[in-house]
Design an enzyme around this catalytic site. Structure first.
Site, PDB file in Angstrom:
ATOM      1  N   TYR A 159       1.183  -1.330   0.025  1.00  0.00           N
ATOM      2  CA  TYR A 159      -0.235  -0.496  -0.410  1.00  0.00           C
ATOM      3  C   TYR A 159       0.976   1.166   0.019  1.00  0.00           C
ATOM      4  CZ  TYR A 159      -2.763   3.415   1.328  1.00  0.00           C
ATOM      5  OH  TYR A 159      -3.875   4.790   1.373  1.00  0.00           O
ATOM      6  N   LYS A 163       1.280   3.932  -2.840  1.00  0.00           N
ATOM      7  CA  LYS A 163       1.287   4.926  -2.905  1.00  0.00           C
ATOM      8  C   LYS A 163       2.888   6.634  -3.216  1.00  0.00           C
ATOM      9  CE  LYS A 163      -2.681   7.252  -1.919  1.00  0.00           C
ATOM     10  NZ  LYS A 163      -3.685   7.617  -2.696  1.00  0.00           N
TER      11      LYS A 163
END
Ligand SMILES: NC(=O)C1=CN([C@@H]2O[C@H](COP(=O)(O)OP(=O)(O)OC[C@H]3O[C@@H](n4cnc5c(N)ncnc54)[C@H](O)[C@@H]3O)[C@@H](O)[C@H]2O)C=CC1
Ligand SMILES: C[C@@H](CO)CCC[C@@H](C)[C@H]1CC[C@H]2[C@@H]3[C@H](O)CC4=CC(=O)CC[C@]4(C)[C@H]3CC[C@]12C
Length: 338
Positions: A159, A163
């Site tokens: 994650y 990002k």
């Protein structure tokens, strides 16, 4: 007269508009952005509460779509002035595979960026995450830091990695133009001289319809002249061209023609003379000649619905679609010219 800050002219696109953050953004835009004309809510999963928002003065368009599908993003983006990109997979629990997280958060963001460039949407707001900074895999604390606080952002989890990559794509895309023209054009035609333009796809569509209906409606249609038309805006030849060239980085200099008309006539005449003198040696075909100058400086626009009355013609492509497709065509032409 309302100032421009209050006139509802803008089209916003919110990706992930049905999510936790997206819903707040959607509702707040409707409450607090007076310039909003249309709000497009793009999400993989559309929520039922969207329907209640359609009763207001702002056009709320719900678009079920997937940011990993570039064509869906481009279609939703077409004609937007601003995109707020919140769509993403928030998963630090292992629900989704690293590949899926990357596909949505990184490729999805790349698709949004590419769609901005293709459609001429100039403003992109991206929802990043503190996880882009940290905590890093070394467990270093980040105590009351700010955007400029030095910190070693080192990630391994899918994650935060996704990002961080997506944020980097957005930052690198800042100021990106569709083309590398980056040039300037100098206005030669008054903005008040309207010129009729029609998207080629709508011209083609009218031809198809005429050919299809002619046999059945020969008595009505035979021997008739039909003006071709669509929703293209009435603008001067140069201002209309800028609808496609501005998103590609070109600028039209001057609110009024920079040269007096008599000088343009002189230059056009000199071009015609040069063409005549050079013809035995080389074909000299400048854009500016007496004919093209006269055409560009003569208002010529149509307003009719004869084709609709006689054979049910309606433009196949909206202005936004026509504009997006033309921008894509200009970019493709530039790519092939390299
Ligand atoms: N919730 C949080 O604490 C934080 C969230 N963020 C970021 O904010 C953004 C929004 O997060 P939340 O609203 O919390 O998450 P959410 O899961 O509530 O909303 C995300 C929305 O994106 C949509 N979506 C997911 N995949 C999609 C796809 N392929 N195509 C189109 N739509 C898709 C989902 O349907 C959902 O409506 C994300 O980019 C996230 O990384 C950043 C910091 C903190
Ligand atoms: C003086 C120049 C400064 O920017 C601008 C020159 C523009 C011209 C090249 C164009 C202005 C009007 C155009 C014509 C018009 O759109 C009507 C036409 C109809 C047709 O059937 C064919 C094309 C054209 C003649 C078109 C050609 C380009 C212009 C003269």
């Amino acid at each position: 007269m309302a100032d421009s800050a209050q006139v509802p002219t803008l089209v916003y696109l919110v990706t992930g508009g049905c999510g936790f953050l997206g819903e707040h953004i959607v509702r707040m835009l409707l409450e607090r952005e007076p310039r909003l004309r249309e709000l497009r809510v793009f999400d993989l999963h559309l929520s039922s509460w969207l329907e209640e928002l359609k009763a207001g003065p702002v056009q709320v368009t719900a678009i079920q779509g997937d940011v990993t599908q570039a064509h869906e993003v481009a279609a939703a983006m077409s004609g937007s002035h601003v995109v707020i990109h919140t769509a993403g997979l928030v998963d630090v629990f292992g629900k989704a595979s690293p590949k899926t997280i990357h596909k949505v958060n990184v490729q999805g963001t790349q698709n949004v960026i590419d769609a901005c460039v293709q459609t001429g949407t100039q403003y992109l707001v991206y929802t990043s995450s503190m996880e882009v900074v940290g905590p890093n895999i070394k467990g270093h604390p980040f105590y009351r830091g700010n955007e400029d606080t030095p910190y070693e952002a080192v990630h391994s989890h899918p994650y935060p990695c996704s990002k961080a990559l997506a944020e980097q794509l957005v930052l690198e895309a800042n100021g990106r133009k569709g083309l590398r023209f980056g040039g300037r054009l100098f206005r030669a035609v008054p903005a008040s001289v309207e010129h009729g333009r029609v998207y080629v796809g709508n011209v083609a569509w009218m031809h198809i319809l005429v050919a299809r209906e002619l046999e059945q409606r020969a008595a009505l249609m035979g021997g008739q002249v039909y003006f071709c038309y669509d929703k293209s805006p009435y603008k001067s030849y140069e201002d209309f061209n800028m609808e496609f060239l501005s998103p590609c980085g070109l600028r039209l200099i001057g609110a009024h023609p920079l040269l007096p008309y008599w000088l343009l006539v002189l230059l056009a005449t000199l071009n015609a003379l040069l063409q005549w003198l050079l013809r035995p040696l080389v074909l000299y075909t400048p854009l500016l000649n007496p004919y093209t100058l006269a055409m560009a400086n003569t208002t010529f626009t149509v307003s009719t619905n004869k084709a609709q009355r006689h054979f049910g013609y309606k433009p196949l492509f909206s202005w936004e679609e026509s504009r997006t497709r033309t921008i894509q065509w200009v970019q493709a032409m530039e790519g092939s010219a390299r």
